[in-house]
Design a protein around this motif. Structure first.
Motif, PDB file in Angstrom:
ATOM      1  N   SER A   1       0.844  -1.184   0.000  1.00 34.99           N
ATOM      2  CA  SER A   1       0.000   0.000   0.000  1.00 34.99           C
ATOM      3  C   SER A   1       0.878   1.231   0.000  1.00 34.99           C
ATOM      4  CB  SER A   1      -0.864   0.031   1.257  1.00 34.99           C
ATOM      5  OG  SER A   1      -1.573  -1.158   1.401  1.00 34.99           O
ATOM      6  N   PRO A   2       0.445   2.311  -0.655  1.00 32.08           N
ATOM      7  CA  PRO A   2       1.232   3.532  -0.643  1.00 32.08           C
ATOM      8  C   PRO A   2       1.157   4.209   0.712  1.00 32.08           C
ATOM      9  CG  PRO A   2      -0.839   3.909  -1.766  1.00 32.08           C
ATOM     10  CD  PRO A   2      -0.804   2.454  -1.415  1.00 32.08           C
ATOM     11  N   THR A   3       2.119   5.070   0.991  1.00 33.65           N
ATOM     12  CA  THR A   3       2.074   5.884   2.206  1.00 33.65           C
ATOM     13  C   THR A   3       0.943   6.889   2.052  1.00 33.65           C
ATOM     14  OG1 THR A   3       3.566   7.511   1.267  1.00 33.65           O
ATOM     15  CG2 THR A   3       4.572   5.664   2.421  1.00 33.65           C
ATOM     16  N   PRO A   4       0.484   7.460   3.174  1.00 30.23           N
ATOM     17  CA  PRO A   4      -0.618   8.431   3.081  1.00 30.23           C
ATOM     18  C   PRO A   4      -0.321   9.562   2.111  1.00 30.23           C
ATOM     19  CG  PRO A   4      -0.254   7.848   5.350  1.00 30.23           C
ATOM     20  CD  PRO A   4       0.841   7.188   4.581  1.00 30.23           C
ATOM     21  N   ALA A   5       0.931   9.921   1.926  1.00 32.95           N
ATOM     22  CA  ALA A   5       1.255  10.992   0.992  1.00 32.95           C
ATOM     23  C   ALA A   5       1.144  10.532  -0.448  1.00 32.95           C
ATOM     24  CB  ALA A   5       2.666  11.498   1.270  1.00 32.95           C
ATOM     25  N   GLY A   6       1.015   9.234  -0.700  1.00 36.87           N
ATOM     26  CA  GLY A   6       0.829   8.742  -2.055  1.00 36.87           C
ATOM     27  C   GLY A   6       2.127   8.411  -2.758  1.00 36.87           C
ATOM     28  N   ARG A  37     -15.992  10.490  -9.648  1.00 38.32           N
ATOM     29  CA  ARG A  37     -15.708  11.679  -8.829  1.00 38.32           C
ATOM     30  C   ARG A  37     -15.564  12.923  -9.700  1.00 38.32           C
ATOM     31  NH1 ARG A  37     -11.342  14.153  -6.070  1.00 38.32           N
ATOM     32  NH2 ARG A  37     -11.781  14.576  -3.880  1.00 38.32           N
ATOM     33  N   CYS A  38     -14.808  12.778 -10.822  1.00 45.34           N
ATOM     34  CA  CYS A  38     -14.576  13.957 -11.670  1.00 45.34           C
ATOM     35  C   CYS A  38     -15.187  13.818 -13.059  1.00 45.34           C
ATOM     36  CB  CYS A  38     -13.081  14.243 -11.797  1.00 45.34           C
ATOM     37  SG  CYS A  38     -12.179  13.027 -12.765  1.00 45.34           S
ATOM     38  N   GLY A  39     -15.618  12.612 -13.443  1.00 42.82           N
ATOM     39  CA  GLY A  39     -16.305  12.430 -14.703  1.00 42.82           C
ATOM     40  C   GLY A  39     -15.423  12.169 -15.906  1.00 42.82           C
ATOM     41  N   VAL A  40     -14.102  12.181 -15.745  1.00 45.45           N
ATOM     42  CA  VAL A  40     -13.220  12.017 -16.895  1.00 45.45           C
ATOM     43  C   VAL A  40     -13.325  10.579 -17.436  1.00 45.45           C
ATOM     44  CG1 VAL A  40     -11.177  11.292 -15.609  1.00 45.45           C
ATOM     45  CG2 VAL A  40     -10.901  12.609 -17.704  1.00 45.45           C
ATOM     46  N   GLN A  71     -16.794   2.016  -6.110  1.00 41.08           N
ATOM     47  CA  GLN A  71     -16.778   3.267  -6.871  1.00 41.08           C
ATOM     48  C   GLN A  71     -15.594   3.239  -7.831  1.00 41.08           C
ATOM     49  OE1 GLN A  71     -16.004   6.743  -4.487  1.00 41.08           O
ATOM     50  NE2 GLN A  71     -17.473   7.990  -5.581  1.00 41.08           N
ATOM     51  N   LYS A  72     -15.825   3.672  -9.067  1.00 39.05           N
ATOM     52  CA  LYS A  72     -14.742   3.684 -10.056  1.00 39.05           C
ATOM     53  C   LYS A  72     -14.119   5.076 -10.091  1.00 39.05           C
ATOM     54  CE  LYS A  72     -16.792   0.065 -12.805  1.00 39.05           C
ATOM     55  NZ  LYS A  72     -17.363  -0.365 -14.070  1.00 39.05           N
ATOM     56  N   LEU A  73     -12.802   5.123  -9.871  1.00 38.41           N
ATOM     57  CA  LEU A  73     -12.093   6.403  -9.826  1.00 38.41           C
ATOM     58  C   LEU A  73     -10.954   6.414 -10.831  1.00 38.41           C
ATOM     59  CD1 LEU A  73     -11.718   6.833  -5.952  1.00 38.41           C
ATOM     60  CD2 LEU A  73     -13.452   7.855  -7.421  1.00 38.41           C
ATOM     61  N   CYS A  74     -10.587   7.613 -11.283  1.00 37.58           N
ATOM     62  CA  CYS A  74      -9.406   7.779 -12.124  1.00 37.58           C
ATOM     63  C   CYS A  74      -8.184   7.865 -11.199  1.00 37.58           C
ATOM     64  CB  CYS A  74      -9.513   9.024 -12.993  1.00 37.58           C
ATOM     65  SG  CYS A  74      -9.450  10.573 -12.067  1.00 37.58           S
ATOM     66  N   ARG A 127      -7.858  11.273  -2.961  1.00 40.96           N
ATOM     67  CA  ARG A 127      -8.542  10.641  -1.817  1.00 40.96           C
ATOM     68  C   ARG A 127      -7.531  10.008  -0.870  1.00 40.96           C
ATOM     69  NH1 ARG A 127     -13.981   7.347  -3.090  1.00 40.96           N
ATOM     70  NH2 ARG A 127     -13.626   6.870  -0.909  1.00 40.96           N
ATOM     71  N   THR A 128      -6.483   9.396  -1.460  1.00 41.68           N
ATOM     72  CA  THR A 128      -5.454   8.781  -0.609  1.00 41.68           C
ATOM     73  C   THR A 128      -4.705   9.847   0.166  1.00 41.68           C
ATOM     74  OG1 THR A 128      -5.180   7.068  -2.276  1.00 41.68           O
ATOM     75  CG2 THR A 128      -3.475   7.230  -0.608  1.00 41.68           C
TER      76      THR A 128
END
Lengths: 204, 158
Positions: A5-10, A83-86, A99-102, A109-110
């Protein structure tokens, strides 16, 4: 294999691939190098300079009817970011809690601490096929092979169908083996029942 | 425009899960199989910071194989001491066959490719195929460089 998993900073820090000790980018170099731990084992590395996040480009619908992915214009879009529609292709699509996210919205969010690592999940039909076949084999004395053998064949064929639909090349030998196993269990159960019936009839 | 096609890279496992690595255009996808579910994660090429290649031994496989071999050897010793020499030799042969994979893993370490991405780190393991691992290491390096080079002109103008 480790996928972390990534760190909270991504951002995932660089680390030695052998001892996993965190390393600064300045300690890394392209080419052969030594692990920083006392054992000094060798590994090879290639460093890259990833470009910064690009703003996704929204394109008009083409006459061919397909919508390209905003990040990968050679790929057809398979979904919209909720979330953004792209528009995004199956490479970019990250499914989180249904939920599907880009990738950019996932990063936001992360970074905001709203979620941890995201990953897609689906049923492993090949493993289910093997389980059915093995259960059919072990319980064949109860006639379970007649039900579980064909079930194993069905699950293996379902796995093959789904892999073809996803465009996977290779890695299907286990599915064909599961089909063969299911066929053997089914035929073995049929043969066993035939032997029992013939034995009963000949005694009668 | 085509749907992304998957090319199989390698199958490997650890003590808890089995993994499959695929190359898709623009990314490496790792499928983890555990508890009748497949979890898949992707490392996008345009987010890779580094890729490494090193040798490693899967010690869990060696330990499990030698433990089982030791069980069969102890059974063989017990049978041998009680005078059942034929059965004892049978167990010795079985113990050797069980220990053989562990010996192979000790003699031929696996090659491990590690990719460091923006969101995750992934490893792809190659058993008994060092030349294949090196080929994929070179290929992935080229693909990553190509993907990042393609992205840079867009960033320069945006």
């Amino acid at each position: 294999m480790e996928t972390l998993s990534p760190t909270p900073a991504g951002n995932v820090p660089l680390s030695c691939p052998i001892c996993t000790r965190p390393m600064e980018r300045s300690e890394f170099d392209s080419g052969p190098q030594l692990c920083p731990c006392p054992r000094s084992r060798r590994f090879e590395a290639v460093l890259f300079r990833p470009p910064g996040p690009a703003a996704p480009v929204v394109r008009q619908i083409g006459f061919e009817g397909g919508q390209p992915c905003a990040r990968h214009e050679g790929n057809a879009a398979s979904a919209n970011c909720e979330r953004c529609g792209v528009f995004m292709c199956s490479l970019c699509e990250v499914e989180v809690d249904g939920q599907k996210l880009c990738p950019d919205c996932f990063d936001r969010r992360t970074a905001g601490g709203e979620q941890g690592a995201a990953h897609g999940r689906r049923r492993d039909w090949t493993a289910v096929a093997y389980l059915s076949a093995f259960c059919g084999l072990f319980f064949s004395c109860f006639g379970a092979g007649l039900l579980l053998g064909p079930l194993a064949i069905y699950f293996a064929l379902r796995s093959l169908r789904e892999k073809r639909a996803r465009g996977e090349q290779g890695g299907t030998s286990s599915d064909y083996l599961a089909v063969a196993f299911g066929v053997l269990v089914t035929l073995g159960s049929l043969g066993g029942i035939a032997v029992i019936v013939i034995g009963v009839l000949s005694d009668g | 425009m085509a749907e992304p096609q998957r090319v199989h890279i390698s199958n490997f496992a650890d003590i808890a899960s089995r993994y499959r690595a695929f190359l898709v255009p623009g990314a490496v996808e790792i499928q983890e199989r555990a508890s009748f579910e497949i979890i898949h994660r992707r490392i996008l090429f345009d987010e890779v910071h580094a890729i490494t290649l090193h040798r490693a031994r899967q010690w869990w496989g060696v330990i499990v194989s030698f433990l089982f071999a030791a069980c069969f050897l102890s059974l063989a010793l017990a049978l041998g001491s009680s005078g059942e020499s034929m059965a004892a030799w049978g167990f010795v042969i079985v113990a050797f066959l069980i220990a053989l994979p562990g010996l192979l893993v000790l003699a031929l370490p696996a090659q491990v490719i590690t990719l460091y991405g923006q969101r995750a780190r992934a490893r792809v393991v190659f058993h008994f195929r060092p030349s294949k691992a090196r080929e994929w290491f070179a290929r992935l390096s080229r693909e990553i460089e190509h993907a990042q080079t393609q992205q840079r002109p867009v960033d320069a103008t945006s």
